[in-house]
Scaffold this motif. Structure first.
Motif, PDB file in Angstrom:
ATOM      1  N   SER A   1      -2.346   1.679  -5.317  1.00  0.00           N
ATOM      2  CA  SER A   1      -1.146   1.741  -6.286  1.00  0.00           C
ATOM      3  C   SER A   1      -1.325   3.416  -6.647  1.00  0.00           C
ATOM      4  O   SER A   1      -1.953   4.396  -5.596  1.00  0.00           O
ATOM      5  N   LEU A   2      -0.116   3.103  -6.461  1.00  0.00           N
ATOM      6  CA  LEU A   2       1.161   4.687  -6.339  1.00  0.00           C
ATOM      7  C   LEU A   2      -0.168   5.882  -7.152  1.00  0.00           C
ATOM      8  O   LEU A   2      -0.120   7.150  -7.155  1.00  0.00           O
ATOM      9  N   ALA A   3      -0.567   5.356  -8.851  1.00  0.00           N
ATOM     10  CA  ALA A   3      -1.150   6.501  -9.129  1.00  0.00           C
ATOM     11  C   ALA A   3      -2.506   7.359  -8.340  1.00  0.00           C
ATOM     12  O   ALA A   3      -3.425   8.071  -8.403  1.00  0.00           O
ATOM     13  N   ALA A   4      -3.041   6.400  -7.213  1.00  0.00           N
ATOM     14  CA  ALA A   4      -4.544   6.980  -6.773  1.00  0.00           C
ATOM     15  C   ALA A   4      -3.999   7.595  -5.046  1.00  0.00           C
ATOM     16  O   ALA A   4      -4.388   8.333  -4.892  1.00  0.00           O
ATOM     17  N   ALA A   5      -2.553   7.042  -4.436  1.00  0.00           N
ATOM     18  CA  ALA A   5      -2.473   7.910  -3.914  1.00  0.00           C
ATOM     19  C   ALA A   5      -1.279   9.434  -4.195  1.00  0.00           C
ATOM     20  O   ALA A   5      -1.774   9.807  -3.568  1.00  0.00           O
TER      21      ALA A   5
ATOM     22  N   ILE B   1       0.822  -1.106  -0.144  1.00  0.00           N
ATOM     23  CA  ILE B   1       0.330  -0.439  -0.158  1.00  0.00           C
ATOM     24  C   ILE B   1       0.989   1.225   0.064  1.00  0.00           C
ATOM     25  O   ILE B   1       1.992   1.259   0.059  1.00  0.00           O
ATOM     26  N   TRP B   2       0.413   2.190  -0.500  1.00  0.00           N
ATOM     27  CA  TRP B   2       1.178   3.770   0.228  1.00  0.00           C
ATOM     28  C   TRP B   2       0.347   4.920   0.448  1.00  0.00           C
ATOM     29  O   TRP B   2      -1.182   4.268   0.606  1.00  0.00           O
ATOM     30  N   VAL B   3       0.741   5.567   1.415  1.00  0.00           N
ATOM     31  CA  VAL B   3      -0.262   6.157   2.578  1.00  0.00           C
ATOM     32  C   VAL B   3       0.127   7.892   2.800  1.00  0.00           C
ATOM     33  O   VAL B   3       0.795   7.951   2.002  1.00  0.00           O
ATOM     34  N   THR B   4      -0.945   8.397   2.045  1.00  0.00           N
ATOM     35  CA  THR B   4      -1.182   9.675   2.309  1.00  0.00           C
ATOM     36  C   THR B   4      -1.192  10.005   3.256  1.00  0.00           C
ATOM     37  O   THR B   4      -1.544  12.317   2.973  1.00  0.00           O
TER      38      THR B   4
END
Length: 88
Positions: free
Chosen positions: A52-56, A6-9
């Motif tokens: 995904s990185l794009a969504a983040a 995951i990627w966390v923003t």
């Protein structure tokens, strides 16, 4: 719980987007990640967890625009203020 990459923003505007390779995801979508070398687990809200990185990156851009709008409103309030002399 299932494991995912995951990627966390949560801190995208201050510390950047964080990547976790083996995070646990709750049924509610909240993520739990153990930080390597530290003895605690990090939990974040579902809205800040991306598969995904794009969504983040898209979410970080939305956050950036919201912050800019907030700062513009604060600047407008400051520009309208008048400084007055107050007698003690």
């Amino acid at each position: 719980m299932k494991r995912a990459h995951i990627w966390v923003t949560t801190y995208a505007l201050t510390g950047g987007i964080r990547e976790y390779v083996d995070a646990e995801i709750d049924d509610d979508g909240c993520a739990w990640a153990s930080v390597i070398g530290m003895k605690f687990r990090y939990m974040t809200r579902a809205v800040d967890v991306h598969r995904s990185l794009a969504a983040a990156l898209e979410r970080a851009e939305v956050m950036r625009h919201a912050k800019i709008a907030s700062l513009q409103r604060r600047i407008a309030v400051l520009e309208k203020k008048q400084i007055r002399m107050v007698k003690p």
